[in-house]
Design a protein around this motif. Structure first.
Motif, short mmCIF file in Angstrom:
data_model
loop_
_atom_site.label_atom_id
_atom_site.label_comp_id
_atom_site.label_asym_id
_atom_site.label_seq_id
_atom_site.Cartn_x
_atom_site.Cartn_y
_atom_site.Cartn_z
N MET A 218 -82.78 -32.82 -17.00
CA MET A 218 -81.35 -33.04 -17.23
C MET A 218 -80.57 -32.50 -16.03
O MET A 218 -80.90 -31.49 -15.46
N GLU A 219 -79.51 -33.21 -15.73
CA GLU A 219 -78.62 -32.80 -14.64
C GLU A 219 -77.44 -32.04 -15.22
O GLU A 219 -76.97 -32.35 -16.32
N TYR A 220 -76.95 -31.05 -14.46
CA TYR A 220 -75.85 -30.21 -14.92
C TYR A 220 -74.73 -30.16 -13.89
O TYR A 220 -74.97 -30.26 -12.69
N LYS A 221 -73.52 -29.94 -14.40
CA LYS A 221 -72.38 -29.60 -13.57
C LYS A 221 -72.24 -28.10 -13.65
O LYS A 221 -72.39 -27.52 -14.73
N LYS A 222 -71.92 -27.47 -12.54
CA LYS A 222 -71.68 -26.02 -12.48
C LYS A 222 -70.30 -25.83 -11.85
O LYS A 222 -70.08 -26.21 -10.71
N ILE A 223 -69.40 -25.23 -12.63
CA ILE A 223 -68.02 -25.08 -12.17
C ILE A 223 -67.64 -23.61 -12.19
O ILE A 223 -67.87 -22.91 -13.19
N THR A 224 -67.06 -23.15 -11.11
CA THR A 224 -66.71 -21.74 -10.95
C THR A 224 -65.55 -21.34 -11.86
O THR A 224 -64.54 -22.04 -11.95
N LEU A 225 -65.72 -20.20 -12.52
CA LEU A 225 -64.66 -19.57 -13.30
C LEU A 225 -64.22 -18.32 -12.56
O LEU A 225 -64.77 -17.99 -11.51
N LEU A 226 -63.25 -17.60 -13.11
CA LEU A 226 -62.79 -16.36 -12.50
C LEU A 226 -63.96 -15.40 -12.29
O LEU A 226 -64.10 -14.81 -11.22
N GLN A 227 -64.78 -15.24 -13.32
CA GLN A 227 -65.96 -14.38 -13.23
C GLN A 227 -67.18 -15.13 -13.75
O GLN A 227 -67.46 -15.11 -14.94
N GLY A 228 -67.84 -15.86 -12.87
CA GLY A 228 -69.04 -16.58 -13.26
C GLY A 228 -68.87 -18.07 -13.12
O GLY A 228 -67.96 -18.56 -12.45
N ILE A 229 -69.79 -18.79 -13.78
CA ILE A 229 -69.75 -20.25 -13.74
C ILE A 229 -69.98 -20.80 -15.14
O ILE A 229 -70.63 -20.17 -15.97
N VAL A 230 -69.42 -21.97 -15.37
CA VAL A 230 -69.69 -22.69 -16.60
C VAL A 230 -70.65 -23.83 -16.24
O VAL A 230 -70.49 -24.49 -15.22
N VAL A 231 -71.66 -23.99 -17.08
CA VAL A 231 -72.68 -25.02 -16.88
C VAL A 231 -72.59 -25.98 -18.06
O VAL A 231 -72.59 -25.55 -19.22
N VAL A 232 -72.49 -27.28 -17.75
CA VAL A 232 -72.46 -28.29 -18.80
C VAL A 232 -73.29 -29.49 -18.36
O VAL A 232 -73.53 -29.69 -17.17
N SER A 233 -73.68 -30.29 -19.32
CA SER A 233 -74.39 -31.52 -19.04
C SER A 233 -73.56 -32.38 -18.09
O SER A 233 -72.33 -32.38 -18.16
N ASP A 234 -74.23 -33.11 -17.23
CA ASP A 234 -73.57 -33.90 -16.21
C ASP A 234 -72.67 -34.99 -16.77
O ASP A 234 -71.78 -35.48 -16.09
N ASP A 235 -72.87 -35.37 -18.04
CA ASP A 235 -72.04 -36.44 -18.61
C ASP A 235 -70.75 -35.93 -19.24
O ASP A 235 -69.94 -36.71 -19.73
N TYR A 236 -70.53 -34.61 -19.25
CA TYR A 236 -69.27 -34.06 -19.75
C TYR A 236 -68.17 -34.30 -18.72
O TYR A 236 -68.43 -34.30 -17.53
N ILE A 237 -66.95 -34.49 -19.20
CA ILE A 237 -65.82 -34.77 -18.31
C ILE A 237 -64.98 -33.50 -18.14
O ILE A 237 -64.34 -33.06 -19.10
N PRO A 238 -64.99 -32.90 -16.94
CA PRO A 238 -64.14 -31.71 -16.71
C PRO A 238 -62.67 -32.12 -16.66
O PRO A 238 -62.31 -33.09 -16.00
N VAL A 239 -61.85 -31.39 -17.39
CA VAL A 239 -60.40 -31.66 -17.41
C VAL A 239 -59.75 -30.65 -16.47
O VAL A 239 -59.35 -29.55 -16.88
N ASP A 240 -59.67 -31.03 -15.21
CA ASP A 240 -59.19 -30.11 -14.17
C ASP A 240 -57.75 -29.66 -14.42
O ASP A 240 -57.35 -28.59 -13.96
N GLN A 241 -56.97 -30.45 -15.15
CA GLN A 241 -55.58 -30.11 -15.44
C GLN A 241 -55.47 -28.86 -16.32
O GLN A 241 -54.39 -28.29 -16.45
N THR A 242 -56.57 -28.41 -16.93
CA THR A 242 -56.54 -27.21 -17.77
C THR A 242 -56.99 -25.97 -17.00
O THR A 242 -56.95 -24.87 -17.54
N LYS A 243 -57.41 -26.14 -15.75
CA LYS A 243 -57.97 -25.03 -14.98
C LYS A 243 -56.89 -24.33 -14.16
O LYS A 243 -56.06 -24.97 -13.53
N THR A 244 -56.90 -22.99 -14.21
CA THR A 244 -56.01 -22.17 -13.38
C THR A 244 -56.87 -21.20 -12.58
O THR A 244 -58.09 -21.10 -12.80
N GLU A 245 -56.24 -20.44 -11.71
CA GLU A 245 -56.97 -19.41 -10.97
C GLU A 245 -57.52 -18.33 -11.89
O GLU A 245 -58.47 -17.64 -11.56
N SER A 246 -56.91 -18.17 -13.07
CA SER A 246 -57.33 -17.13 -14.02
C SER A 246 -58.28 -17.64 -15.10
O SER A 246 -58.65 -16.88 -15.98
#
Length: 131
Positions: free
Chosen positions: A1-29
Motif C-alpha cells: 500500500m502507498e501512503y501520504k506523509k504530511i508534516t504536522l507541527l510535531q510529527g507527521i500524519v500518515v494516511v492511505s494514498d487515496d485519502y484527499i488532504p484538505v489543505d484549507q484546514t491546515k495552519t502552521e499550528s
C-alpha cells in the motif's frame, strides 16, 4: 500500500494514498488530524488538519468543518442535504429505519501510533521522538 506523509507541527500524519488532504484546514499550528467519511462509503475519505484534538470538537466545530468541505467538494454538500435527523420519543428513535438508511458524514480522529507497523485503519500520527 502507498501512503501520504504530511508534516504536522510535531510529527507527521500518515494516511492511505487515496485519502484527499484538505489543505484549507491546515495552519502552521496544526498538530492533529482527522478523517471525514460518509458512513455508507459513498465518498472518498478526506484528511483534515486541526490545531486542537479532534476529540475536543464541539457539534458546532464539526458542522463548520462539514460546511467548509461542502463548499470545497459539492459531493459533501449533496450528502449533507440527504442526512436525516434522528427523532426521539421516550428515548427511542422513532424514525430508525430512515435514519439508518440515510447517508451521514462522520469525523474521526487520526490516532497517534508508535511506528508504520501500528497504523490504525491505514492512518496514524507519528510524533517526533526526543533522544
Amino acid at each position: 500500500m502507498e501512503y501520504k506523509k504530511i508534516t504536522l507541527l510535531q510529527g507527521i500524519v500518515v494516511v492511505s494514498d487515496d485519502y484527499i488532504p484538505v489543505d484549507q484546514t491546515k495552519t502552521e499550528s496544526s498538530n492533529y488530524a482527522g478523517i471525514v467519511a460518509e458512513k455508507n462509503g459513498t465518498l472518498p475519505h478526506y484528511l483534515v488538519f486541526s490545531d486542537k484534538p479532534i476529540s475536543d470538537y464541539s457539534v458546532e466545530d464539526e458542522d463548520g468543518l462539514y460546511e467548509l468541505l461542502g463548499n470545497l467538494y459539492p459531493e459533501v454538500a449533496e450528502v449533507r442535504k440527504q442526512e436525516v435527523e434522528a427523532i426521539f420519543e421516550d428515548g427511542i428513535v422513532v424514525n430508525a429505519d430512515e435514519w439508518k438508511a440515510a447517508p451521514r458524514m462522520g469525523l474521526f480522529p487520526v490516532r497517534e501510533v508508535q511506528d508504520m507497523n501500528s497504523l490504525y485503519f491505514d492512518t496514524g500520527i507519528l510524533r517526533d521522538k526526543e533522544d
